[in-house]
Scaffold this active site. Sequence first.
Site, short mmCIF file in Angstrom:
data_model
loop_
_atom_site.label_atom_id
_atom_site.label_comp_id
_atom_site.label_asym_id
_atom_site.label_seq_id
_atom_site.Cartn_x
_atom_site.Cartn_y
_atom_site.Cartn_z
N HIS A 160 0.87 -1.18 0.00
CA HIS A 160 0.00 0.00 0.00
C HIS A 160 0.91 1.24 0.00
O HIS A 160 2.03 1.18 0.53
CB HIS A 160 -0.83 -0.06 1.29
CG HIS A 160 -1.87 0.99 1.43
ND1 HIS A 160 -1.59 2.27 1.83
CD2 HIS A 160 -3.22 0.94 1.26
CE1 HIS A 160 -2.71 2.97 1.90
NE2 HIS A 160 -3.72 2.19 1.55
N ASP A 237 3.06 -4.50 8.04
CA ASP A 237 1.83 -3.72 7.86
C ASP A 237 0.68 -4.72 7.99
O ASP A 237 0.40 -5.49 7.07
CB ASP A 237 1.84 -3.05 6.47
CG ASP A 237 0.52 -2.37 6.17
OD1 ASP A 237 -0.46 -2.58 6.90
OD2 ASP A 237 0.46 -1.62 5.17
N GLN A 240 -4.47 -5.36 7.02
CA GLN A 240 -5.45 -6.29 6.43
C GLN A 240 -5.38 -7.69 7.02
O GLN A 240 -6.07 -8.59 6.53
CB GLN A 240 -5.27 -6.36 4.91
CG GLN A 240 -5.44 -5.03 4.18
CD GLN A 240 -6.86 -4.49 4.23
OE1 GLN A 240 -7.80 -5.17 4.65
NE2 GLN A 240 -7.03 -3.25 3.81
N LYS A 263 -10.54 -0.88 10.48
CA LYS A 263 -10.69 -2.07 9.64
C LYS A 263 -10.98 -3.29 10.50
O LYS A 263 -11.10 -4.41 10.01
CB LYS A 263 -9.42 -2.31 8.82
CG LYS A 263 -9.12 -1.18 7.83
CD LYS A 263 -7.89 -1.51 7.03
CE LYS A 263 -7.26 -0.31 6.35
NZ LYS A 263 -8.06 0.27 5.29
N CYS A 401 -4.85 2.54 -3.52
CA CYS A 401 -3.58 3.06 -2.95
C CYS A 401 -2.46 2.06 -3.13
O CYS A 401 -1.61 1.87 -2.24
CB CYS A 401 -3.73 3.43 -1.48
SG CYS A 401 -4.98 4.67 -1.18
N1 C6P Z 1 -6.33 0.49 2.92
C1 C6P Z 1 -8.15 0.11 1.39
O1 C6P Z 1 -9.24 0.37 0.91
P1 C6P Z 1 -5.09 3.79 7.20
O2 C6P Z 1 -5.72 4.59 6.11
O3 C6P Z 1 -3.95 4.50 7.83
O4 C6P Z 1 -6.08 3.27 8.20
O5 C6P Z 1 -4.51 2.46 6.51
C2 C6P Z 1 -3.61 2.56 5.45
C3 C6P Z 1 -3.34 1.19 4.92
C4 C6P Z 1 -2.06 0.65 5.06
N2 C6P Z 1 -1.78 -0.60 4.66
C5 C6P Z 1 -2.72 -1.39 4.11
C6 C6P Z 1 -2.35 -2.78 3.70
C7 C6P Z 1 -4.01 -0.90 3.92
O6 C6P Z 1 -4.91 -1.68 3.36
C8 C6P Z 1 -4.32 0.43 4.30
C9 C6P Z 1 -5.67 1.02 4.03
C10 C6P Z 1 -7.66 0.92 2.57
O7 C6P Z 1 -7.45 -0.82 0.97
C11 C6P Z 1 -7.76 2.38 2.29
S1 C6P Z 1 -6.70 2.89 1.00
#
Ligand code: C6P
Length: 443
Positions: A160, A237, A240, A263, A401
């Site tokens: 991401h 990270d 997910q 999430k 992203c």
């Molecule tokens: N992915 C998606 O629709 P934040 O926005 O800080 O809570 O998370 C960022 C982020 C970082 N790593 C991974 C693997 C992610 O999936 C995400 C967030 C969302 O896939 C929003 S782009």
Amino acid sequence: MNFNVRMLKNGIKRMATELDVLSGICGKEKMKAVKGMTSWNVETIRADFPVLSREVNGKPLVYLDNAASSQVPRTVIDRTSKYLAEEHSNIHRGVHYLSQHATTAYEAAREKVKRFINAKEAKECIFVRGTTEGINLVASSYGRKFIGEGDEILVSAMEHHSNIVPWQAIAEERGAKIRVIPMNERGELILDEYDKLLNARTKIVAVAHVSNSLGTINPIKEMIETAHKFGVPVLVDAAQSVPHFPVDVQDLDADFFVFSGHKMYAPTASGILYGKREWLDAMPPYQTGGGMIRTVSFEKTTYAPVPEKFEAGTPAIAAGIGLGAAIDYLNTIDFEAAASYEHSLLEYAAARLSDIPKVKIIGTAEKKASVLSFTIEDIHPHDIGTILDQDGIAVRAGHHCAQPVMQFFEVPATARASFAFYNTKEEVDKLADSIQKVIEVFE
Ligand code: C6P
């Protein structure tokens, strides 16, 4: 009710459900997936999430955008509201009743996080606004202390942007280089290449546990073990992964492990950066100001120990307490069973979509969680998303992203359905029917 009669009734009910879901389905994969779905009482779980009973565009909501943000159970909504209605106060600062009460609730949430991910100490769990902030914290703080001219930072091809851009920024500042662990056509990391990329200049590996655009579950335990042979720390990270299956940071031996509350059934602006104590102690503060100091004079400031060192300013208290409540909720369900149900649902969805001509699934790794990205020939994913929305179906359309992933698969974007343990086989069927409709509209 007599215990045996109840068991018998439940057994009959389960068999009836099984027969019901099996009817009209063929194919070994689908049968296997459906079988895995029958032992999870999804209707009881759905009743815990108020938003799932609403309609969108005159149709029952089919919420398949869980990778972007999952829905929130009633218990989390109630706990957060109770804090705001009855307990709100600033924390770590007041001697009065409310402040002490709020501090206790907030610190109790940290303890819950510690147990949930099996950290050694609650102090290793830093509250952040989400994964993005957690990774920026490590990139900036660890980077300023430990990364220098000519050093290398390893990220994977499926990251991401939040696990690419902060590293690029610090690499530029420190004169370091980003190196990329490649993946194959199925969306799996090529571990032989990873092994070759590690060397004495490598200062950190930053890799997703589960890819948000492909759903691939990376073998992070193995990757961490390999990195440690070179003395290299690993940031995982986990945005997910944490919502979809149990994790254990000590078993993984992760150095940093970052995830977002929104999430995993908690409010937005909650999240955790877990870091091994020895790293966190060695790192300089990320942000400075109130709450993170021991003493301040105009000549010299000394910092508080972790976790306060990394928690400058007033935190998102309601969100943190909400995160604790989300963990309480997950502790009331059989999370292993939830993960297995979700996996069956994903397999069923993959089988259903594979049967639709013109649909191409992007990301076919052997080990996957929650995410099903797809394209339909040259129909733009935004059009797919808009037509599905008319049927009350929420999916995400775009680059998620993860532009380097789109470049790798030579697509501008994908449509993405992402599942949670409250989704149903019937919802997958609606998705498949609606996709069929999209194809007809563009024929
Ligand atoms: N992915 C998606 O629709 P934040 O926005 O800080 O809570 O998370 C960022 C982020 C970082 N790593 C991974 C693997 C992610 O999936 C995400 C967030 C969302 O896939 C929003 S782009």
